[in-house]
Scaffold this motif. Structure first.
Motif, PDB file in Angstrom:
ATOM      1  N   HIS A 164      64.933   0.156  54.294  1.00 38.11           N
ATOM      2  CA  HIS A 164      64.802  -1.171  54.882  1.00 38.11           C
ATOM      3  C   HIS A 164      63.668  -1.287  55.886  1.00 38.11           C
ATOM      4  O   HIS A 164      63.343  -2.390  56.334  1.00 38.11           O
ATOM      5  CB  HIS A 164      66.114  -1.536  55.594  1.00 38.11           C
ATOM      6  CG  HIS A 164      66.384  -0.648  56.781  1.00 38.11           C
ATOM      7  ND1 HIS A 164      66.965   0.598  56.649  1.00 38.11           N
ATOM      8  CD2 HIS A 164      66.131  -0.812  58.109  1.00 38.11           C
ATOM      9  CE1 HIS A 164      67.078   1.156  57.848  1.00 38.11           C
ATOM     10  NE2 HIS A 164      66.584   0.320  58.747  1.00 38.11           N
ATOM     11  N   ASP A 166      60.189  -1.746  57.640  1.00 41.30           N
ATOM     12  CA  ASP A 166      58.972  -2.483  57.271  1.00 41.30           C
ATOM     13  C   ASP A 166      57.706  -1.691  57.547  1.00 41.30           C
ATOM     14  O   ASP A 166      56.651  -2.011  57.002  1.00 41.30           O
ATOM     15  CB  ASP A 166      58.894  -3.807  58.051  1.00 41.30           C
ATOM     16  CG  ASP A 166      60.015  -4.757  57.679  1.00 41.30           C
ATOM     17  OD1 ASP A 166      60.464  -4.708  56.514  1.00 41.30           O
ATOM     18  OD2 ASP A 166      60.437  -5.542  58.554  1.00 41.30           O
ATOM     19  N   HIS A 167      57.800  -0.687  58.414  1.00 43.00           N
ATOM     20  CA  HIS A 167      56.619   0.075  58.822  1.00 43.00           C
ATOM     21  C   HIS A 167      56.785   1.550  58.463  1.00 43.00           C
ATOM     22  O   HIS A 167      57.846   2.142  58.695  1.00 43.00           O
ATOM     23  CB  HIS A 167      56.388  -0.069  60.331  1.00 43.00           C
ATOM     24  CG  HIS A 167      56.211  -1.490  60.781  1.00 43.00           C
ATOM     25  ND1 HIS A 167      55.003  -2.140  60.708  1.00 43.00           N
ATOM     26  CD2 HIS A 167      57.091  -2.387  61.285  1.00 43.00           C
ATOM     27  CE1 HIS A 167      55.145  -3.378  61.147  1.00 43.00           C
ATOM     28  NE2 HIS A 167      56.417  -3.550  61.509  1.00 43.00           N
ATOM     29  N   ALA A 196      51.628  -3.566  50.822  1.00 41.46           N
ATOM     30  CA  ALA A 196      51.672  -5.029  50.822  1.00 41.46           C
ATOM     31  C   ALA A 196      52.538  -5.553  49.684  1.00 41.46           C
ATOM     32  O   ALA A 196      53.265  -6.550  49.837  1.00 41.46           O
ATOM     33  CB  ALA A 196      50.258  -5.590  50.711  1.00 41.46           C
ATOM     34  N   LYS A 198      55.160  -4.322  48.592  1.00 40.96           N
ATOM     35  CA  LYS A 198      56.562  -4.147  48.962  1.00 40.96           C
ATOM     36  C   LYS A 198      56.911  -4.857  50.268  1.00 40.96           C
ATOM     37  O   LYS A 198      58.004  -4.684  50.813  1.00 40.96           O
ATOM     38  CB  LYS A 198      56.887  -2.652  49.083  1.00 40.96           C
ATOM     39  CG  LYS A 198      56.927  -1.915  47.744  1.00 40.96           C
ATOM     40  CD  LYS A 198      57.312  -0.463  47.947  1.00 40.96           C
ATOM     41  CE  LYS A 198      57.513   0.241  46.620  1.00 40.96           C
ATOM     42  NZ  LYS A 198      58.731  -0.225  45.913  1.00 40.96           N
ATOM     43  N   GLY A 199      55.970  -5.633  50.803  1.00 42.44           N
ATOM     44  CA  GLY A 199      56.208  -6.327  52.061  1.00 42.44           C
ATOM     45  C   GLY A 199      56.232  -5.395  53.257  1.00 42.44           C
ATOM     46  O   GLY A 199      56.889  -5.684  54.260  1.00 42.44           O
ATOM     47  N   LYS A 200      55.517  -4.283  53.156  1.00 40.47           N
ATOM     48  CA  LYS A 200      55.500  -3.288  54.232  1.00 40.47           C
ATOM     49  C   LYS A 200      54.071  -3.058  54.726  1.00 40.47           C
ATOM     50  O   LYS A 200      53.102  -3.526  54.124  1.00 40.47           O
ATOM     51  CB  LYS A 200      56.098  -1.964  53.745  1.00 40.47           C
ATOM     52  CG  LYS A 200      57.548  -2.065  53.287  1.00 40.47           C
ATOM     53  CD  LYS A 200      58.167  -0.694  53.051  1.00 40.47           C
ATOM     54  CE  LYS A 200      59.632  -0.823  52.687  1.00 40.47           C
ATOM     55  NZ  LYS A 200      60.357   0.466  52.763  1.00 40.47           N
ATOM     56  N   THR A 201      53.969  -2.337  55.821  1.00 42.09           N
ATOM     57  CA  THR A 201      52.667  -1.900  56.324  1.00 42.09           C
ATOM     58  C   THR A 201      52.704  -0.397  56.575  1.00 42.09           C
ATOM     59  O   THR A 201      53.756   0.162  56.874  1.00 42.09           O
ATOM     60  CB  THR A 201      52.284  -2.622  57.636  1.00 42.09           C
ATOM     61  OG1 THR A 201      53.287  -2.360  58.625  1.00 42.09           O
ATOM     62  CG2 THR A 201      52.160  -4.118  57.426  1.00 42.09           C
TER      63      THR A 201
END
Length: 487
Positions: A164, A166-167, A196, A198-201
């Motif tokens: 879960h 994001d980073h 990007a 996967k909506g992550k950084t």
């Protein structure tokens, strides 16, 4: 007369009172509070600790008896009662004699959430550092470079295994990662795109010796906002003795101008190594026990973010610490603390990584108990795609946790995961009673295994150095607060 309600509470374990420089300090371990004491209060607190350690009740008569035993003048009865009343007020407000949190141990999900990886993109190096734990870059194996395919799988691994979150973090490591700069560039591009999707950084970092830190590479690191750890041991003679080229040539004159140029671009780097940062990291050994001079040498070069670490070495290594070195090391930390305070607000100001303490914004208790997260939140990946608990375990077959090329590439050996999850402060007998337990989280796993062969037994010299660093760090923190109040 019995005083204070401290039944079942250990002062020695939970309140560290000590002299540092011009201050008498009490650090409340559980609340994180700091108290500057006068001589009388300091001595009363020490007397109370002595009474507890000898199994006696804390009474006014007992405190006076301790003073008589150590041949110090006891405070007058009125002064003693005033001191004890003040201590009781601090206890009631929770800033001194704060009770321990009971029964708290880390609670992890069944499947590890890996938030960071260390990609060993190069098991080769252009230097031959004498103290290198990586066997001058080869980690006990052959000299090789990571392929793009393996690196890609590593990035996919952390994006998938971070769940879960994001980073994520990816550290390019070696050996010397810039020997494989082409693959590093391609992996950064791939990582940005894959994260990007996967909506992550991904936060990228790199550890480099600086030999290949050309203008072109510096420009890439700036454009991609890659945090960088640079290696420099300090004075030319100190650095060149331990960090020569393969042909024996020193490397100081070659890398120092490049490091200076790079750090000038990162003037706003955080002292806590957050955001896009740099810091310059050195190692001190038996040969430079006056390492404070090396820190100041770097500061005078314009380097603001500095970390100098004690070498971890075997007893047969000539650069290993010897009997009698500890006092000299402590003196170096003392001098360094005073110099840092003197330079605050000046052009020559600097930050020393191990003197950074965030008393009001530190990590949560669970994080302080469990430490770095090696082996379950953080893993290292060899050029072949093998997974290990951290970069210092790479190449040790007993600690291999899996492979990116397994049928289930995102799984880690469950027994090793459990071993590392269980190696928290409360699993280490010497840590449970130590006042610095929440600052070091039980020490470095790799150093503990290297010296004791066990994850749950500590490297005692490392403990002593950690405690000294923390004493000076708290002292510096107090002086910074006093300086701010005077403005």
């Amino acid at each position: 007369m019995k005083l204070l309600n401290l039944e079942g509470y250990s002062i020695k374990k939970n309140v560290h009172s000590y002299r540092q420089g011009d201050l008498l300090i009490a650090h409340d371990v559980n609340s994180g509070s700091l108290h500057v004491l006068d001589e009388a209060t300091f001595n009363v607190l020490k007397a109370m600790e002595d009474l507890q350690e000898s199994g006696e009740d804390i009474t006014t008569e007992g405190i006076i008896a301790v003073f008589e035993r150590i041949k110090k003048s006891a405070p007058l009865e009125k002064e003693l009662f005033e001191i004890l009343e003040e201590l009781e007020e601090l206890r009631q407000e929770g800033t001194l004699f704060a009770m321990e949190s009971e029964g708290i141990t880390p609670n992890y999900p069944e499947r590890p959430i890996v938030k960071a990886i260390c990609l060993h993109v190069a098991h080769d190096c252009n230097l031959r550092c004498a103290y290198c734990f990586a066997g001058t870059g080869a980690f006990g194996g052959c000299r090789t470079l990571m392929s793009f395919e393996t690196g890609r799988r590593g990035i996919d691994f952390v994006l998938e295994s971070s769940g879960h979150r994001d980073h994520c973090e990816v550290d390019f490591f070696g050996g010397e990662p810039l020997l494989n700069f082409g693959v590093v560039k391609d992996l950064v591009a791939y990582g940005r795109k894959a994260a990007a999707a996967k909506g992550k950084t991904i936060k990228f970092t790199m550890t480099t010796n600086g030999v290949l830190l050309t203008d072109k590479i510096q420009e890439f690191l700036e454009q991609e906002e890659i945090s960088v750890v640079l290696s420099l041991d300090g004075r030319p003679e100190v650095h060149d003795r331990m960090r020569p080229h393969a042909d024996g040539r020193g490397s100081y004159a070659e890398i120092t101008p490049r490091i200076k140029k790079f750090v000038s671009k990162r003037s706003n780097s955080s002292p806590y190594a957050v955001g896009t940062y740099y810091y310059v990291r050195g190692t001190y050994t038996h040969f430079n026990l006056d390492f404070d001079r090396d820190v100041l040498h770097m500061a005078d070069l314009g380097i603001k973010q500095i970390s100098v670490e004690p070498v971890v070495a075997g007893p047969r290594d000539d650069y290993a610490f010897k009997d009698g070195d500890l006092d000299k090391i402590r003196e170096s930390y003392d001098r360094l603390g005073e110099e840092l305070i003197a330079r605050r607000g000046q052009e020559s100001d600097f930050n020393f990584f191990h003197f950074n303490v965030a008393l009001d914004q530190g990590p949560c208790l669970i994080k302080r108990l469990s430490g770095c997260g090696a082996g379950h939140e953080y893993v290292a990946i060899s050029p072949e795609g093998d997974l290990y608990p951290c970069h210092q375990f790479v190449g040790q077959e007993a600690y291999k946790m899996g492979s990116l090329y397994d049928e289930e590439p995102h799984s880690l050996r469950s027994e090793l995961v459990q071993d590392f999850r269980s190696a928290h402060v409360f699993a280490k007998s010497s840590c449970r009673e130590c006042w610095a337990r929440f600052a070091c989280s039980g020490g470095c796993h790799a150093a503990n295994v290297s010296f004791t062969r066990k994850l749950t037994e500590v490297y005692t010299l490392g403990c002593e150095l950690q405690k000294k660093r923390l004493e000076v760090a708290l002292y510096v923190k107090i002086h910074e607060g006093l300086q701010a109040m005077s403005l």
